[in-house]
Design an enzyme around this catalytic site. Sequence first.
Site, PDB file in Angstrom:
ATOM      1  N   ARG A  27       0.847  -1.203   0.000  1.00 50.12           N
ATOM      2  CA  ARG A  27       0.000   0.000   0.000  1.00 50.12           C
ATOM      3  C   ARG A  27       0.877   1.246   0.000  1.00 50.12           C
ATOM      4  O   ARG A  27       0.632   2.207  -0.711  1.00 50.12           O
ATOM      5  CB  ARG A  27      -0.926  -0.014   1.204  1.00 50.12           C
ATOM      6  CG  ARG A  27      -2.262  -0.692   0.967  1.00 50.12           C
ATOM      7  CD  ARG A  27      -2.138  -2.103   0.388  1.00 50.12           C
ATOM      8  NE  ARG A  27      -3.424  -2.772   0.266  1.00 50.12           N
ATOM      9  CZ  ARG A  27      -3.968  -3.524   1.234  1.00 50.12           C
ATOM     10  NH1 ARG A  27      -3.303  -3.745   2.358  1.00 50.12           N
ATOM     11  NH2 ARG A  27      -5.150  -4.066   1.051  1.00 50.12           N
ATOM     12  N   ASP A  56      -0.128  -6.539  -3.581  1.00 53.86           N
ATOM     13  CA  ASP A  56      -1.529  -6.233  -3.304  1.00 53.86           C
ATOM     14  C   ASP A  56      -2.110  -5.507  -4.513  1.00 53.86           C
ATOM     15  O   ASP A  56      -1.429  -5.321  -5.524  1.00 53.86           O
ATOM     16  CB  ASP A  56      -1.672  -5.409  -2.010  1.00 53.86           C
ATOM     17  CG  ASP A  56      -2.924  -5.821  -1.240  1.00 53.86           C
ATOM     18  OD1 ASP A  56      -4.023  -5.685  -1.810  1.00 53.86           O
ATOM     19  OD2 ASP A  56      -2.809  -6.301  -0.102  1.00 53.86           O
ATOM     20  N   HIS A  59      -6.740  -9.584  -4.061  1.00 62.72           N
ATOM     21  CA  HIS A  59      -5.710  -8.563  -3.815  1.00 62.72           C
ATOM     22  C   HIS A  59      -4.623  -8.609  -4.895  1.00 62.72           C
ATOM     23  O   HIS A  59      -3.434  -8.541  -4.592  1.00 62.72           O
ATOM     24  CB  HIS A  59      -5.090  -8.763  -2.420  1.00 62.72           C
ATOM     25  CG  HIS A  59      -6.002  -8.336  -1.309  1.00 62.72           C
ATOM     26  ND1 HIS A  59      -6.275  -7.021  -1.032  1.00 62.72           N
ATOM     27  CD2 HIS A  59      -6.741  -9.050  -0.421  1.00 62.72           C
ATOM     28  CE1 HIS A  59      -7.124  -6.938  -0.006  1.00 62.72           C
ATOM     29  NE2 HIS A  59      -7.432  -8.157   0.369  1.00 62.72           N
ATOM     30  N   GLU A 114      -9.954 -12.278   1.568  1.00 55.07           N
ATOM     31  CA  GLU A 114     -10.824 -11.292   0.928  1.00 55.07           C
ATOM     32  C   GLU A 114     -10.849 -11.412  -0.595  1.00 55.07           C
ATOM     33  O   GLU A 114     -10.678 -10.417  -1.296  1.00 55.07           O
ATOM     34  CB  GLU A 114     -10.375  -9.885   1.334  1.00 55.07           C
ATOM     35  CG  GLU A 114     -10.435  -9.652   2.827  1.00 55.07           C
ATOM     36  CD  GLU A 114      -9.954  -8.265   3.252  1.00 55.07           C
ATOM     37  OE1 GLU A 114     -10.596  -7.681   4.130  1.00 55.07           O
ATOM     38  OE2 GLU A 114      -8.940  -7.776   2.711  1.00 55.07           O
ATOM     39  N   ASP A 172      -2.700  -0.739  12.595  1.00 57.38           N
ATOM     40  CA  ASP A 172      -3.180   0.436  11.855  1.00 57.38           C
ATOM     41  C   ASP A 172      -4.389   1.050  12.559  1.00 57.38           C
ATOM     42  O   ASP A 172      -4.716   2.206  12.335  1.00 57.38           O
ATOM     43  CB  ASP A 172      -3.507   0.099  10.397  1.00 57.38           C
ATOM     44  CG  ASP A 172      -4.483  -1.053  10.231  1.00 57.38           C
ATOM     45  OD1 ASP A 172      -4.541  -1.938  11.115  1.00 57.38           O
ATOM     46  OD2 ASP A 172      -5.195  -1.082   9.207  1.00 57.38           O
ATOM     47  N   TRP A 224      -0.811  -2.625   8.476  1.00 58.94           N
ATOM     48  CA  TRP A 224      -1.300  -2.307   7.124  1.00 58.94           C
ATOM     49  C   TRP A 224      -1.102  -0.813   6.914  1.00 58.94           C
ATOM     50  O   TRP A 224      -1.366  -0.021   7.820  1.00 58.94           O
ATOM     51  CB  TRP A 224      -2.780  -2.686   6.994  1.00 58.94           C
ATOM     52  CG  TRP A 224      -3.013  -4.146   7.263  1.00 58.94           C
ATOM     53  CD1 TRP A 224      -3.481  -4.700   8.413  1.00 58.94           C
ATOM     54  CD2 TRP A 224      -2.779  -5.231   6.364  1.00 58.94           C
ATOM     55  NE1 TRP A 224      -3.549  -6.071   8.279  1.00 58.94           N
ATOM     56  CE2 TRP A 224      -3.126  -6.422   7.036  1.00 58.94           C
ATOM     57  CE3 TRP A 224      -2.308  -5.318   5.053  1.00 58.94           C
ATOM     58  CZ2 TRP A 224      -3.018  -7.687   6.439  1.00 58.94           C
ATOM     59  CZ3 TRP A 224      -2.201  -6.573   4.457  1.00 58.94           C
ATOM     60  CH2 TRP A 224      -2.551  -7.728   5.152  1.00 58.94           C
ATOM     61  N   GLU A 232      -2.226   1.558   4.460  1.00 64.34           N
ATOM     62  CA  GLU A 232      -2.996   2.474   3.611  1.00 64.34           C
ATOM     63  C   GLU A 232      -2.845   3.922   4.070  1.00 64.34           C
ATOM     64  O   GLU A 232      -2.725   4.840   3.266  1.00 64.34           O
ATOM     65  CB  GLU A 232      -4.483   2.108   3.637  1.00 64.34           C
ATOM     66  CG  GLU A 232      -4.839   0.836   2.894  1.00 64.34           C
ATOM     67  CD  GLU A 232      -4.857  -0.383   3.793  1.00 64.34           C
ATOM     68  OE1 GLU A 232      -4.129  -0.398   4.814  1.00 64.34           O
ATOM     69  OE2 GLU A 232      -5.593  -1.341   3.467  1.00 64.34           O
TER      70      GLU A 232
HETATM   71  C1  ACM Z   1      -6.425  -9.047   6.070  1.00 64.09           C
HETATM   72  O1  ACM Z   1      -6.458  -8.170   6.941  1.00 64.09           O
HETATM   73  N1  ACM Z   1      -7.134  -8.903   4.960  1.00 64.09           N
HETATM   74  C2  ACM Z   1      -5.647 -10.249   6.226  1.00 64.09           C
END
Ligand code: ACM
Length: 546
Positions: free
Chosen positions: A153, A182, A253, A320, A413, A461, A463
């Site tokens: 990200r 990703d 992803h 996801e 995050d 994460w 972002e």
């Molecule tokens: C995740 O947070 N999608 C593993």
Amino acid sequence: MTDVTSAGQLIPAPRATEGLGEGTLTLGADTTLWAADGTGTTERWLRATLGAAFGLPLRPGPQDAPGAVRLLLDDTLDAEAYRLTAGPDGGVEIRGGAAAGVFWGAQTLRQLLGPDAFRRAPVRPGTRPVLAHGTVEDAPRFRWRGLMLDVARHFMPKDGVLRYLDLMAAHKLNVFHFHLTDDQGWRVEIRKYPRLTGTGSWRARTKFGHRASPLWEEKPHGGFYTQDDIREIVAYAAQRHITVVPEIDVPGHSQAAIAAYPELGNTDVVDTTTLSVWDSWGISPNVLAPTDTTLRFYEGVFEEVLELFPGEFVHVGGDECLKDQWRSSPAAQERIRELGLKDEDGLQAWFIGHFDRWLSARGRRLIGWDEILEGGLAPGAAVSSWRGYAGGVAAARAGHDVVMCPEQQVYLDHRQDAGADEPVPIGYVRTLEDVYRFEPVPGELTPEEARHVLGTQANVWTEVMEDAARVDYQAFPRLAAFAEVAWSALPAPAERDFAGFERRMTAHYARLDALGVAYRPPSGPRPWQRRPGVLGRPIEGPPPNR
Ligand code: ACM
């Protein structure tokens, strides 16, 4: 031996300490360093860190030199365990069960020498580091003490990654889960497919802030690691007894890969030639097509990944994966019929199962996010339980190893305070105390099942973290609390001495200052760390909300 975790202000707290504070020794220009065969590169690490911090040569000398620092192995200890003795003979001895134990003992020595031991050069020339006499006996609770860093990200240049490996080592963390791909970027050079980085590592612009923010950063963002960079990162980690677990996220992803190689996408339902590396956040509907072309392509990717990363585990993501394109794609539907599968979920399981067998045949073990449980897994496969405890419980009961990283507790995050100044206003409020009281082993597991919990991992994460200072702010101080959860033999969450931890944190903040870590101060963000109101109203509650 007493359990005096406050002695030496050590973080993570050791198993036991004795006699600290009852007499001192001083390291000086004539202090020599002796390392037994098999103790690895800790000798070099000590010269590079303590030697530089205090301006001491730490010259090699004989084992019996008076006042020497001695590193040795002791086969009565577990591999990662150590015993550190700062003795009245004026010397320091670190015994490890294996080279890793010696290295963790050296981390403790550095903490015992005070915050100046964390500087790159002497700030008060001539000051000699002083150490209290005593013994530290220590061993980790878990063998997997992980940090996941999302460099897809927002890209973190190689030097920043090496710095994070140093920060991990200072906290006795030993698994670096490297989230390399990703929707928003592909970050590892694959020689066979140059467009993965040629096209897939750059995006034209970036949503600034969380998904609902009205702002855009109207400039290109990107970068990638060459294979030489990766080899350097893996070697640097290995010298610090950290294993790197690469993640190549499939079959969701994957928009950056599809933007680079449109044939990887569901070409019968979208014109994938028009796709670009994604510039916003959330979960992209553009997922890999369940074709032989895709399988062969990713086998090519994983062949190079295996050459670069020698560790046991390879992470294949699996989280996801939106199924809308598979539902509307005649080719995907035909595949479901051909393979005799029930539905699109079966297709995801088939996809993961392919790489499970492929990796097992090459002597490696697959690990994936807990969605991969849904279709049944090969016996050696392991699971990162992120959607809570349930995935981990199911995995352990089915005989799979599991790494506990529930988003409700250890997604760093998520904001650490409800205040309007919080610069990353997303997710649950998870304070330092919340992380300190996180228990990785689900209470409902039997002791037999609980043996499948390899350990735990904090996930970062990125972002809403556009540079290393933002990552520091989100990760620290909570990563210090997490390290204690992963390493130390803490009591049940309600009985943990958080006040005592906070007292030790006073010493630890001074270490983090010396290391240049832009942590969140206990009183809230510093003026330059604030981002008041700029990202729009905070997003509350459970993800997906990044
Ligand atoms: C995740 O947070 N999608 C593993």
